[in-house]
Write an enzyme that holds these catalytic residues in place. Structure first.
Site, short mmCIF file in Angstrom:
data_model
loop_
_atom_site.label_atom_id
_atom_site.label_comp_id
_atom_site.label_asym_id
_atom_site.label_seq_id
_atom_site.Cartn_x
_atom_site.Cartn_y
_atom_site.Cartn_z
N ILE A 6 118.90 56.05 -14.02
CA ILE A 6 117.84 56.73 -14.77
C ILE A 6 117.59 55.90 -16.02
CG2 ILE A 6 117.14 58.84 -15.94
CD1 ILE A 6 119.35 60.28 -14.20
N GLU A 7 116.46 55.19 -16.02
CA GLU A 7 116.16 54.29 -17.13
C GLU A 7 115.50 55.02 -18.29
OE1 GLU A 7 115.57 50.13 -14.71
OE2 GLU A 7 113.80 51.14 -15.46
N GLU B 127 126.54 55.16 -10.86
CA GLU B 127 127.95 55.51 -10.76
C GLU B 127 128.35 56.52 -11.82
OE1 GLU B 127 127.57 51.00 -9.93
OE2 GLU B 127 126.58 52.51 -11.16
#
Length: 137
Positions: free
Chosen positions: A42-43, A54
């Site tokens: 999720i940028e 992760e």
């Protein structure tokens, strides 16, 4: 036959939010009791606030009371054999031993499996902090 965790990680790619890099990453984490948690990257425009797939999977597992982790699979849309970054490796080390298996997707049926200790030797752990405290006294 493709590893079930790789398939779950591939499915997690669909939820990735990557408007800047357009590089999707998915992860599937199995706990000791067989429960599977998935995560995607999720940028954020401030890249330092971006979340890694992760980390998202680990956070979900820990949030639900799981501390014993069994195996992790990681993939990307590029199917390029991506491994967890150093920060994610350190987070895994908080909950996993050196022999914790990490399966990386090379595409198709191909995978490469590592163990955490090979990817992150000489990790920082609770004993490192305890030693530093003792040495400072």
């Amino acid at each position: 036959m493709t590893d079930d965790l790789i398939e779950r990680a591939r499915t997690a790619l669909d939820a990735a939010y990557v408007p800047y890099s357009e590089y999707t990453v998915g992860a599937a984490l199995r706990t000791a009791d067989g429960t599977v948690f998935t995560g995607c990257n999720i940028e954020n425009a401030n890249f330092s606030n971006s979340l890694h797939a992760e980390e998202v999977a680990i956070a979900e597992a820990v949030k639900r009371g799981h501390r014993e982790l069994d195996r992790l699979a990681v993939t990307s849309g590029a199917r390029d054999g991506i491994t967890p970054c150093g920060m994610c490796r350190q987070t895994l080390a908080e909950f996993c031993d050196d022999d914790f298996p990490i399966v990386c997707d090379e595409g198709g049926e191909a995978t490469t499996e590592y163990v955490l200790g090979d990817l992150l030797p000489n990790t920082i752990g609770p004993e490192t902090l305890e030693s530093a405290i003792r040495d400072s006294e």
